[in-house]
Design an enzyme around this catalytic site. Structure first.
Site, mmCIF file in Angstrom:
data_model
loop_
_atom_site.group_PDB
_atom_site.id
_atom_site.type_symbol
_atom_site.label_atom_id
_atom_site.label_comp_id
_atom_site.label_asym_id
_atom_site.label_seq_id
_atom_site.Cartn_x
_atom_site.Cartn_y
_atom_site.Cartn_z
ATOM 1 N N GLU A 112 4.193 -11.755 -5.215
ATOM 2 C CA GLU A 112 3.161 -12.002 -6.232
ATOM 3 C C GLU A 112 3.643 -11.570 -7.610
ATOM 4 O OE1 GLU A 112 2.843 -7.757 -5.623
ATOM 5 O OE2 GLU A 112 3.119 -9.435 -4.250
ATOM 6 N N CYS A 168 5.328 -5.936 1.730
ATOM 7 C CA CYS A 168 5.612 -4.523 1.450
ATOM 8 C C CYS A 168 5.155 -3.613 2.597
ATOM 9 C CB CYS A 168 5.000 -4.124 0.113
ATOM 10 S SG CYS A 168 5.729 -2.612 -0.582
ATOM 11 N N PHE A 169 4.053 -2.885 2.428
ATOM 12 C CA PHE A 169 3.548 -2.056 3.524
ATOM 13 C C PHE A 169 3.230 -2.939 4.730
ATOM 14 C CE2 PHE A 169 0.632 1.183 5.392
ATOM 15 C CZ PHE A 169 1.459 2.296 5.272
ATOM 16 N N HIS A 216 7.733 -7.918 -3.448
ATOM 17 C CA HIS A 216 6.448 -8.406 -3.948
ATOM 18 C C HIS A 216 6.561 -9.822 -4.509
ATOM 19 C CE1 HIS A 216 3.993 -4.640 -3.825
ATOM 20 N NE2 HIS A 216 5.202 -4.119 -3.734
ATOM 21 N N GLY A 264 0.817 -1.208 0.000
ATOM 22 C CA GLY A 264 0.000 0.000 0.000
ATOM 23 C C GLY A 264 0.850 1.256 0.000
ATOM 24 N N GLY A 306 1.987 5.383 1.050
ATOM 25 C CA GLY A 306 2.079 6.284 2.190
ATOM 26 C C GLY A 306 3.216 5.966 3.144
#
Length: 382
Positions: free
Chosen positions: A358, A264-265, A356, A236, A238
């Site tokens: 995926e 990740c996030f 990642h 995600g 931010g």
């Protein structure tokens, strides 16, 4: 000046003139570069790029067009798009339309025909805010704005540090992804959508996992009420330091000792829940060719990345969690710069990776991590 002229203006005052690509108008955001040679459609629709202007270092973009199958979310998320040489026409058997048409239809302001190599060298000094301006937003009434005037507009844009963006990229309502056809259900996972990519629940479904995708605002109590066999936190956008709600929810998951996997996030959320700090990288990792070592196996993987923040945890040996969750080790590390790329809890069934697995688009070296999650839910060591 023609109507197709566009100007990219950096926060430090440097600028690049080119041609409008996609929609005309203006856009502001943090400008970053992506080193992937392929996968531009997946990049554009990755919610982790929310509020970022993306520069493609590959010179030729758009040659395979776009289709309805490769989107990673419901829309294009980039704030702006920068390419050197856009394809004049797509040529691929799966192509359904032109990339520029998609950008224009979704209002994505871009620029083409600039020296992206020079721009990338500038951004390696450190990412910054930027703006792309074309049409009436560059020259209202035919009178072109000065670079100084445009720089002031850029400086008025929001910074990425301190920005909480996961709620903006998340789903509004829960939904379920059932196990793939012909695959027996082996587990139920609640996936917290912090900006999830569609390939993630798809790969879980291939392994017999029923995935309930829920909004980022869900509390730990709401998640645990679903009685999951495991909990997943997605990628995600931010600043992870601003995402206090998901961190609080994750602490409740850890307290309940429910198996956890983060990407990740989600890795940054685990790091902060364990009591580590996060920090902003100089220019981040974005691309599909980043070397990472899995310290569990000693294997070096070519991996897909998209992150501008990282977890600050000791690289060597086992470390006691500052928040009291037992021993933790750094399980994966980037071989380019020794950035933490994975965490594993040794006294809890929880682990995460910064990259990642995926890999949409990208290499599939790390797909085994979804099998590792299944093993953890079965009570086995990661």
């Amino acid at each position: 000046m023609t109507a197709t002229t566009a100007l990219l203006v950096l926060e430090d005052g440097r600028s690049f003139e080119g041609k409008a690509y996609g929609a005309t108008g203006s856009t502001l955001g943090e400008i970053v570069f992506n080193t992937g040679m392929t996968g531009y459609q997946e990049t554009l629709t990755d919610p982790s790029y929310h509020r970022q202007i993306v520069v493609m270092t590959a010179p030729h973009i758009g040659n395979t067009g776009v289709n309805d199958e490769d989107d990673e979310s419901r829309q294009i998320w980039v704030a702006g798009y920068v390419v050197r040489d856009p394809a004049r026409r797509p040529s691929n058997w799966r192509s359904q339309r032109n990339l520029e048409d998609d950008l224009r239809d979704q209002g994505i302001v871009g620029i083409s025909g600039i020296d992206t190599r020079q721009l990338t060298r500038i951004l390696r000094e450190g990412v910054m805010r930027a703006g792309i301006f074309s049409g009436e937003d560059l020259a209202p009434g035919g009178q072109r704005l000065t670079t100084d005037e445009l720089v002031e507009r850029v400086k008025g844009g929001a910074a990425m540090a301190g920005a909480h963006l996961a709620d903006e990229a998340s789903t509004d309502e829960p939904y379920t992804v059932a196990p793939a056809d012909g695959v027996e259900e082996i587990a139920h996972v609640v996936a917290v959508d912090l900006g999830i990519k569609a390939m993630t629940p798809h790969l879980m479904a291939e392994r017999g996992i029923r995935v309930t995708v829920v909004p980022s605002s869900w509390t730990g109590e709401q998640i645990l009420a679903e009685n999951p066999d495991g909990v997943f936190f997605s990628n995600g956008p931010g600043d992870p330091a601003a995402a206090t709600g998901p961190v609080t929810a994750l602490k409740q998951i850890l307290d309940a000792k429910v198996p956890f996997f983060g990407i990740c996030f989600g890795n940054q959320m685990l790091g902060r829940a364990l009591g580590f700090e996060t920090y902003k990288l100089q220019f981040g990792h974005r691309g599909i060719n980043q070397p990472v070592m899995d310290r569990t196996t000693g294997k070096v993987e070519v991996t897909a990345h998209n992150h501008g923040f990282a977890v600050d945890a000791p690289l060597d040996g086992d470390t006691d969690s500052p928040a009291g969750y037992g021993r933790v080790k750094v399980s994966h590390v980037c071989l380019n710069d020794d950035v933490v790329e994975g965490l594993e809890c040794l006294d809890l069934p929880a682990f995460s990776v910064q990259y990642h697995p995926e890999a949409a688009a990208g290499p599939h070296d790390a797909a085994y991590l979804f099998d590792r999650f299944v093993s953890v839910m079965k009570g086995e060591r990661a």
